[in-house]
Design a protein around this motif. Structure first.
Motif, PDB file in Angstrom:
ATOM      1  N   ASP A 118      38.031  -9.255 -17.082  1.00 52.27           N
ATOM      2  CA  ASP A 118      36.709  -8.752 -17.435  1.00 52.27           C
ATOM      3  C   ASP A 118      36.670  -7.502 -16.754  1.00 52.27           C
ATOM      4  OD1 ASP A 118      36.026  -9.187 -14.730  1.00 52.27           O
ATOM      5  OD2 ASP A 118      33.912 -10.465 -15.557  1.00 52.27           O
ATOM      6  N   GLU A 128      29.319  -3.401 -17.165  1.00 54.44           N
ATOM      7  CA  GLU A 128      28.252  -4.902 -17.049  1.00 54.44           C
ATOM      8  C   GLU A 128      28.645  -5.721 -17.062  1.00 54.44           C
ATOM      9  OE1 GLU A 128      26.637  -6.820 -21.444  1.00 54.44           O
ATOM     10  OE2 GLU A 128      27.580  -5.208 -21.817  1.00 54.44           O
ATOM     11  N   GLU A 135      27.952  -5.544 -13.173  1.00 55.30           N
ATOM     12  CA  GLU A 135      26.200  -5.994 -13.104  1.00 55.30           C
ATOM     13  C   GLU A 135      26.066  -7.850 -12.984  1.00 55.30           C
ATOM     14  OE1 GLU A 135      23.833  -3.713 -11.917  1.00 55.30           O
ATOM     15  OE2 GLU A 135      25.422  -2.811 -12.000  1.00 55.30           O
ATOM     16  N   THR A 136      27.015  -8.213 -14.126  1.00 61.48           N
ATOM     17  CA  THR A 136      26.419  -9.951 -14.347  1.00 61.48           C
ATOM     18  C   THR A 136      27.728 -10.487 -12.831  1.00 61.48           C
ATOM     19  OG1 THR A 136      26.828  -9.251 -16.627  1.00 61.48           O
ATOM     20  CG2 THR A 136      27.554 -11.431 -15.095  1.00 61.48           C
TER      21      THR A 136
END
Length: 643
Positions: free
Chosen positions: A199, A331, A334-335
């Motif tokens: 990711d 994003e 942050e997760t």
């Protein structure tokens, strides 16, 4: 260990077992509380259920005549032949997981009316805790947490009764299993596999070699000429259980492509206090403060990188994990941050985005050239990194006013129109005729917090919550950063217009000065102590209560902690505390704590207002004794609320 014992198994085995259920379970004593909420009768150790923190055998803690040794007896009502006993100890869920386990115990079987020892264990917990306090770092950081599932194997014995004898002050046990293991073949060690998560986020765990890592993490390693300990505390959290403990300067380097990256560093030790960590991440300082055991702190930086992220550690340091990602993977980053910071409870929570203005701001050519928008939101408005300013909030000056004998908080913020490395906001304190008003400034840091507090709501979001140290930051394009300015107006301050400034600088922008105009009114307000009553619990699981810290702290450490906490409370307009929730032993013990608490409060400038006292075990005699102490000494009143 006695000669009958063959081994204590701490690893899973491939076993073919016959398990014997007792016909009757008895104990030397057991506790009785609210039976609808929790049970502690001895039969619970043979019900086949484990893991319920309110359902286990516990010796009687109310009766002062109940003293060790305590015993738990399995009577099978017939003769059995066994060679294995497994003890499932109680795992504490509200503090130290070992807090409810047993330390000194032995296992016995009955033969011809006499109990004989199968196995004996002394210091299961105390030896480990001794290692945790050792000054020898090799001992401290190589110590492994005792297993709460203890399996004992021994030569077969034929008996009708098995007894557990506990020498601790309080005995607790979740489950005891007696069996005959027909085979004792150790299970093959599972091959460690690294589970990748593609990711864009790089996750590093500073674990010992061959450790089983949390999914997505890879092992990181600092380089140093000094000794580095890679430790495993053995708890369930697959990130916090591991850490690197350095004893000198060290460097961790991650090759990356040129760009802008976000970096997070976490530090903490589940089992011992930490030295913290003074770090520099591509030129930006990161400070992980020293902390108590099981307290974790983390910090983030946005940095530029040409070909690597370099993290330099200085002196003594401790680091658990590092996350980093290019801002294009913001994003996912942050997760990953939320999952790491919240910990094992993350899967129980749902992201709860908070409302804020996100409409693109109108930007003039001059503002575009400046590189950012300076604005002054109200204190009631929470400014998130994604918040955008309203036209009405933009300004070129800051104005505020307050009366004497008060403090005034001011909110300012900046919204970046481009990336600004080294973004710095400082304040020149307002002054008039040589008199300067005490002034401080702090950036407001966003922190993952629980947002749902009603019913079954379990939601969270990263909200502005913490006053951070003021230091240069990398202000990312299209993000806001909020600052909190506090101006104190002491009693006796002359009225008038006091002037100062807010100074903003950074790489690639011109330094600017925004006037800070502060008006002191020609009157003073009465002290808040005459207008409000504000008391709170002043305790935590590590430092304990005011004047009643855990025994691991010296009297000097207790005094220092008390003074620091009370000074902070007084600064935030608190004027009393909830009396320490300590067990009432006798009148003399209570009076000693009562006098010390009053002395601490007097020294910290607290008015003599009542102190609430929470004690569900209050009796008429206790109340009368406490009231006599208060009347005789003339000190702070005690308010009882036994709920």
């Amino acid at each position: 260990m006695k000669s009958l014992l063959l081994s204590t198994l701490l690893l899973p085995c491939l076993l073919s077992a016959e398990v014997f259920k007792p016909a009757r379970v008895t104990a030397s004593s057991f506790s009785v509380f609210n039976v609808k909420r929790e049970q502690h009768n001895p039969e619970l150790t043979a019900d086949g259920k484990t893991g319920n923190p309110k359902s286990y055998w516990g010796s009687d803690v109310k009766d002062p005549n109940v003293k060790p040794p305590h015993w738990l007896l399995f009577d099978f009502g017939r003769e059995i032949t066994c060679n294995t006993i497994t003890l499932e100890m109680v795992r504490c869920t509200f503090k130290d997981s070992l807090a409810m386990a047993i330390n000194d115990f032995r296992l016995e079987y009955e033969e011809n009316g006499t109990f004989k020892t199968i196995a004996e264990r002394k210091g299961l917990l105390s030896e480990y805790r001794k290692a945790m306090n050792s000054k020898d770092l090799t001992v401290r950081y190589n110590a492994r947490i005792p297993e709460l599932r203890q399996t004992f194997q021994f030569n077969p014995v034929t008996t009708s009764k098995i007894r557990l004898v506990v020498m601790d002050t309080i005995a607790r046990l979740d489950e005891m299993t007696v069996s005959f293991e027909k085979e004792r073949v150790p299970a093959p060690k599972a091959e460690q596999k690294t589970i990748t998560i593609d990711d864009g986020v790089l996750r590093f765990s500073f674990a010992p070699e061959d450790a089983e890592l949390c999914p997505g993490f890879v092992r990181g390693e600092f380089k140093s000429a000094s000794k580095i300990y890679y430790s495993d505390r053995g708890e369930r959290d697959q990130v916090r259980r591991y850490f690197a403990r350095g004893t000198g300067d060290a460097t961790f380097t991650v090759p990356v492509k040129p760009g802008i990256y976000r970096v997070l560093v976490m530090g903490g030790d589940l089992r011992a206090s930490t030295p913290g960590a003074k770090l520099v991440v591509n030129g930006y300082p990161v400070n992980i403060p020293p902390n108590f055991e099981n307290v974790f702190f983390w910090d983030e930086r946005t940095v530029e990188a040409d070909d690597a992220i370099r993290i330099d550690a200085q002196g003594d340091w401790l680091v658990n994990a590092i996350l980093l990602a290019h801002i294009e993977a913001a994003e996912a980053y942050e997760t990953a941050v939320h999952r790491l910071v919240i910990g094992p409870d993350f899967h129980q929570l749902k992201l709860d985005p908070q409302p804020s203005n996100t409409q693109p701001p109108t930007v003039s050519a001059q503002e575009r050239e400046t590189g950012y928008l300076f604005y002054t939101p109200s204190l009631q408005q929470r400014i998130f990194p994604f918040t955008t300013p309203l036209d009405s909030q933009k300004g070129t000056a800051v104005s505020a006013a307050a009366a004497g004998n008060t403090s005034k908080a001011i909110s300012i913020a900046a919204y970046a129109l481009k990336h600004i490395p080294g973004f710095t906001v400082t304040v020149r304190a307002p002054a008039l005729n040589g008199v300067t008003l005490p002034t401080s400034i702090h950036p407001i840091r966003c922190w993952p917090q629980r947002t749902g507090h009603k019913g079954n709501a379990k939601t969270y979001f990263k909200v502005p919550e913490l006053l951070d140290d003021n230091r240069p930051a990398f202000l990312e394009e299209a993000t806001s950063r909020q600052y909190y300015i506090l101006v104190d107006v002491p009693s006796g301050t002359l009225p008038g217009l006091y002037t100062g400034s807010v100074e903003i600088a950074g790489k690639g922008i011109k330094q600017r000065s925004f006037p800070l105009n502060f008006t002191v009114h020609p009157f003073e307000l009465e002290p808040l102590d005459k207008k409000q009553y504000a008391a709170m619990y002043m305790a935590d699981s590590h430092r304990g209560y005011i004047a009643a810290a855990p025994p691991k702290f010296t009297a000097e450490e207790q005094l220092t902690m008390d003074r620091e906490r009370l000074a902070d409370m007084r600064k935030h307009n608190m004027n009393s505390i909830v009396f320490p929730s300590v067990r009432y032993l006798n009148k003399e013990q209570f009076e000693e704590i009562y006098l010390t608490v009053n002395q601490r409060l007097d020294e910290a400038g607290f008015p003599r207002l009542p102190m609430p006292h929470h004690n569900q075990a209050l009796t008429k005699q206790m109340v009368e004794e406490i009231q006599e102490i208060v009347t005789r000494t003339g000190l702070r009143e005690i308010l009882f609320y036994p709920v």
